[in-house]
Design a protein around this motif. Structure first.
Motif, PDB file in Angstrom:
ATOM      1  N   ASP A 310      -4.978  -0.834  -2.111  1.00  0.00           N
ATOM      2  CA  ASP A 310      -4.768   0.605  -1.972  1.00  0.00           C
ATOM      3  C   ASP A 310      -5.828   1.203  -1.058  1.00  0.00           C
ATOM      4  O   ASP A 310      -7.022   1.096  -1.316  1.00  0.00           O
ATOM      5  CB  ASP A 310      -4.826   1.252  -3.357  1.00  0.00           C
ATOM      6  N   GLY A 312      -5.268   4.574  -0.059  1.00  0.00           N
ATOM      7  CA  GLY A 312      -4.864   5.971  -0.065  1.00  0.00           C
ATOM      8  C   GLY A 312      -3.394   6.143   0.257  1.00  0.00           C
ATOM      9  O   GLY A 312      -2.645   5.179   0.435  1.00  0.00           O
ATOM     10  N   ALA A 313      -2.971   7.404   0.360  1.00  0.00           N
ATOM     11  CA  ALA A 313      -1.543   7.729   0.472  1.00  0.00           C
ATOM     12  C   ALA A 313      -0.877   7.124   1.707  1.00  0.00           C
ATOM     13  O   ALA A 313       0.280   6.702   1.654  1.00  0.00           O
ATOM     14  CB  ALA A 313      -1.374   9.243   0.482  1.00  0.00           C
ATOM     15  N   LYS A 314      -1.580   7.069   2.824  1.00  0.00           N
ATOM     16  CA  LYS A 314      -0.980   6.522   4.050  1.00  0.00           C
ATOM     17  C   LYS A 314      -0.855   5.008   4.006  1.00  0.00           C
ATOM     18  O   LYS A 314      -0.004   4.427   4.692  1.00  0.00           O
ATOM     19  CB  LYS A 314      -1.817   6.908   5.275  1.00  0.00           C
ATOM     20  N   TYR A 315      -1.697   4.374   3.220  1.00  0.00           N
ATOM     21  CA  TYR A 315      -1.789   2.914   3.236  1.00  0.00           C
ATOM     22  C   TYR A 315      -1.806   2.368   1.806  1.00  0.00           C
ATOM     23  O   TYR A 315      -2.791   1.776   1.359  1.00  0.00           O
ATOM     24  CB  TYR A 315      -3.053   2.475   3.988  1.00  0.00           C
ATOM     25  N   PRO A 316      -0.724   2.542   1.061  1.00  0.00           N
ATOM     26  CA  PRO A 316      -0.740   2.185  -0.365  1.00  0.00           C
ATOM     27  C   PRO A 316      -0.843   0.694  -0.638  1.00  0.00           C
ATOM     28  O   PRO A 316      -1.287   0.302  -1.724  1.00  0.00           O
ATOM     29  CB  PRO A 316       0.596   2.747  -0.864  1.00  0.00           C
ATOM     30  N   ALA A 317      -0.444  -0.152   0.331  1.00  0.00           N
ATOM     31  CA  ALA A 317      -0.483  -1.600   0.116  1.00  0.00           C
ATOM     32  C   ALA A 317      -1.486  -2.296   1.028  1.00  0.00           C
ATOM     33  O   ALA A 317      -1.665  -3.508   0.930  1.00  0.00           O
ATOM     34  CB  ALA A 317       0.900  -2.204   0.331  1.00  0.00           C
ATOM     35  N   SER A 338       0.279   0.940   8.599  1.00  0.00           N
ATOM     36  CA  SER A 338       0.454   0.642   7.178  1.00  0.00           C
ATOM     37  C   SER A 338       0.973  -0.786   7.007  1.00  0.00           C
ATOM     38  O   SER A 338       1.984  -1.161   7.600  1.00  0.00           O
ATOM     39  CB  SER A 338       1.433   1.636   6.555  1.00  0.00           C
TER      40      SER A 338
END
Length: 349
Positions: A310, A312-317, A338
């Motif tokens: 994780d 953050g929101a732009k890059y959850p994986a 991402s």
């Protein structure tokens, strides 16, 4: 008709003969994704300058993670995930970069090309709270021009040993044991391997103790990373103009799980793409490009890095950072994509 003077004809003929045709793009299916952000351009303009990134993940606040990027004419940048510059160290001609959390410190290592005849490793400590780099010193890494670098930690009964693999321009790979216990770091070459021609990109999968190296005009190789391992390489993929269009450049590992799950990604610089291989069996898994969108496309990519988890929101994986060799009208920079978008584009979910 207009007749050119003999000298002009000779000059035109010489220029035409010296120009090499651009490699043809691969005929294999190539997916596309777009970048989610980009870094501020490096300060060295009108030159092949930005080269290689490394990623430090902030476990307490992933969105506050940091990127280290080289300007191989000038030094090292520290960026936030927003692409803004947090620090710059005028380290000089540092080409590739890697980092490792070692004995409670984040250690940054760069291949130092200040002396083309004698390779060095430039070592720094990264203060993750202030995003500042502090030089620790330079360590000799063998005769020849330093090009690629990657770090490897091996757990032993007495602790953890830190190694740097330094890829020299002629394809020699020196494994250097680093000692950071004193005020000034030291190093010792404990093993040497060799590929036949110019090589640069390298990465280690610490889970399996495997070292991966890109030989630019030949393709992708795998070695044992342990200092007592055999030195013979195993070929994973050739620069065949299909999976990889030469030059084969930067390498990155997208680790997923505790074992050998995940993917190895290589910059197929010759056609502005990236080839993907399964770490479990070295099999080909697809290719993709970072195309123009809100931010520009990536072209002629040298260094890449991937960190899963994780961010953050732009890059959850996870996140991929790729050097962009054409960022007109600005100087070269790094694009952020991402990892979830890449996996979706390649049907790896």
């Amino acid at each position: 008709m207009t007749r050119l003077p003999l000298l002009a004809l000779l000059l035109l003929t010489a220029c035409a003969a010296s120009e090499e045709p651009a490699p043809a793009p691969s005929t294999l299916a190539t997916a596309t994704v777009t970048a989610s952000a980009e870094t501020i351009a490096v300060a060295t303009k009108n030159a092949d300058a930005a080269d290689d990134p490394a990623i430090w993940r902030n476990p307490a606040d992933p969105a506050a993670s940091l990127i280290i990027g080289t300007d191989k004419k000038a030094g090292l940048y520290v960026y936030g995930l927003d692409g803004k510059i947090r620090d710059f160290n005028n380290a000089g001609r540092v080409n590739n970069v890697d980092l490792a959390t070692y004995n409670g410190r984040v250690i940054v290592a760069a291949s130092d090309r200040a002396d083309n005849a004698n390779a060095h490793i430039a070592l720094f400590s990264l203060d993750t709270a202030t995003a500042k780099l502090t030089p620790l010193g330079r360590v000799p890494a063998g005769a020849g021009e330093a090009y690629g670098i990657c770090l490897y930690q091996q757990v032993t009964p007495t602790g953890t040993d830190l190694y740097a693999f330094v890829v020299l321009k002629d394809g020699t790979i020196n494994q250097v044991a680093l000692d950071l216990s004193a005020a000034a770091p030291t190093g010792k070459i404990v093993r040497t391997m060799k590929l036949p021609s110019q090589s640069e990109g390298c990465v280690v999968d610490a889970r399996t103790s495997r070292l991966y190296v890109a030989e630019e005009d030949a393709g992708l190789w795998r070695f044992e990373a342990r200092p007592d391992g055999i030195t013979a390489p195993i070929r994973i993929a050739a620069a065949d103009g299909k999976q990889i269009v030469a030059d084969a450049e930067g390498l990155a590992i997208a680790a997923e799980g505790p074992n050998n799950d995940g993917y190895l990604v290589v910059s197929s610089q010759g056609d502005n793409a990236y080839a993907v291989y399964k770490l479990s069996d070295d099999s080909y898994a697809g290719r993709f490009r970072i195309a123009a969108g809100t931010f520009g496309a990536t072209e002629e990519t040298d260094g890449i890095e991937i960190a899963t988890g994780d961010f953050g929101a732009k890059y959850p994986a996870g996140i991929m950072v790729a050097q962009d060799g054409q960022n007109a009208p600005n100087a070269q920079n790094f694009k952020l994509a991402s990892w979830a978008d890449i996996k979706k584009a390649l049907n790896l979910l």
